[in-house]
Design an enzyme around this catalytic site. Structure first.
Site: not given
Ligand code: ARG
Length: 391
Positions: A175, A123, A15, A94
């Site tokens: 991912s 995120d 990404d 984050r």
């Molecule tokens: N579901 C998790 C969250 O919202 C992780 C998100 C990112 N996941 C990933 N496999 N890149 O915090």
């Protein structure tokens, strides 16, 4: 005309690699920032990737210490676990990334920041709410919400067309977001709920059948709500987490599979691994059982749930979260003691616990000769309680 500067949160993944190129094509002078929270990419790899992409400037900061101290530790103290299965590893990183995006934007006099989060994920909310709270005037660009690429396949195609190197085949299938507090794995065949997670999806943990056949006892010491020793050895919090990830991983500890409720209203399936986090949460719980009154425990459960929700939904830098921190700051002074846990085949079993602030009194609990409980008090107490239900 001078190009506008923009600071992009860059992980080296598919990404953000595409975002980089796309922003350059839109005429921005892109400055990259990569937060070292314990991901798979080494700073060297990141630098090389960014250089290949024609990036003039990349900031790479090892933030593990700050992450442990200011994000993981408060969440651990709070007992923050989302929907009983997610220790919030991605979510906690984050706001820290946002904090540095803003710092670098100020340093570089950039009016813009950018990220590679998708339009349906959490995120984007976490990064942008944190950024808004720290720098209300900052302008945010989220290429994934506006560009013409509609799927991961489109992105892979775009990367190929533009000579962007993307990671291993594993990354193409899933991912993955990894930091020292845990790994989040989604997409690919995991999207079909009928599929159980295949072994190649995991990074930190052994499968049960390959877990160590030997029971392993570990001792964790907490001091005023901070893990300070592992097996009687003083270590930094980051050090304890790293060690426990390794030890817990070989005992197949800390895998969860959650169909979670995203802040964007979508249910999504994510698989997690977080050996250290689950072991440490367990250690906290054991000491808290000893030192908290029932009232305190009950209230703490409410706080834990709200805290997890705030972290999950992006309200890390918010007055409510800071107020809860103030409560926890006071409360954790009681959370000192030692716990011995046994790790075996995916289980964390408590062998013993002790604390100088323990409310447990053997003389009151015992059914033996040393009993000091006053028998006569019970009848009157029950009579008074019974008044409210007797007609
Ligand atoms: N579901 C998790 C969250 O919202 C992780 C998100 C990112 N996941 C990933 N496999 N890149 O915090």
């Amino acid at each position: 005309m001078k190009k506008e500067k923009i600071v992009l949160a860059y992980s080296g993944g598919l990404d953000t690699s595409c975002c980089l190129k796309w922003l350059q094509d839109k005429g921005f002078d892109v400055i990259c920032f990569s937060a070292g929270l314990g991901s798979e990419f080494s700073p060297k790899e990141l630098k090389e990737k960014a250089k290949k992409a024609g990036i003039a400037k990349i900031y790479i900061k090892d933030l593990c210490k700050e992450f442990s101290r200011d994000y993981i530790l408060p969440a651990l103290r709070a007992g923050a676990i989302y929907q009983d299965k997610y220790v919030l590893s991605t979510a906690l990183g984050r706001p820290l990334i946002a904090k540095y995006l803003i710092e670098i934007a100020k340093l570089e006099r950039a009016k813009y920041i950018a990220h590679g989060c998708s339009s349906k994920g959490n995120d984007q909310i976490r990064l942008e709410l944190a950024a808004k709270s720290l720098a209300p005037d900052i302008k945010i660009i989220a290429p994934l919400r506006v560009w013409e690429l509609k799927s991961r396949e489109d992105e892979l195609e775009y990367a190929k067309r533009n000579n962007i190197a993307v990671g291993s085949t594993k990354k193409k299938i899933y991912s993955i977001d990894k930091n020292i507090w845990g790994v989040s794995i989604e997409a690919g065949i995991l999207e079909d709920l009928k599929n159980s997670p295949p072994e190649d999806a995991f990074i930190l943990t052994k499968p049960l059948e390959k877990a160590s056949g030997r029971k392993e006892n570990i001792e964790i010491e907490l001091k005023e709500g901070k893990p300070v020793k592992l097996n009687k050895k003083s270590l930094s919090l980051t050090g304890i987490i790293e060690k426990l990830n390794f030890i817990g991983g070989r005992h197949a500890i800390g895998r969860t599979d959650l169909v979670e409720d995203r802040a964007t209203g979508i249910k999504s399936r994510e698989v997690y691994e977080a050996p250290a986090a689950w072991i440490l949460h367990k250690a906290f719980k054991e000491i808290e059982e000893l030192v908290f009154s029932k009232e305190m425990r009950d209230f703490k459960e409410i706080v834990a749930r709200r805290y997890a929700d705030l972290a999950y939904r992006g309200f890390w830098f918010s007055p409510l979260k800071e107020s809860l921190d103030a409560f926890l700051e006071k409360q954790v002074r009681l959370v000192s003691g030692k716990v011995i846990l046994q790790l075996y085949k995916g289980n964390i079993v408590t062998l013993s616990r002790s604390s100088q602030y323990s409310l447990y009194k053997e003389s009151l609990a015992t059914y033996g000769k040393k009993d000091e409980f006053c028998r006569d008090w019970a009848e009157g107490y029950i009579n008074i309680l019974g008044m409210s239900i007797k007609r």
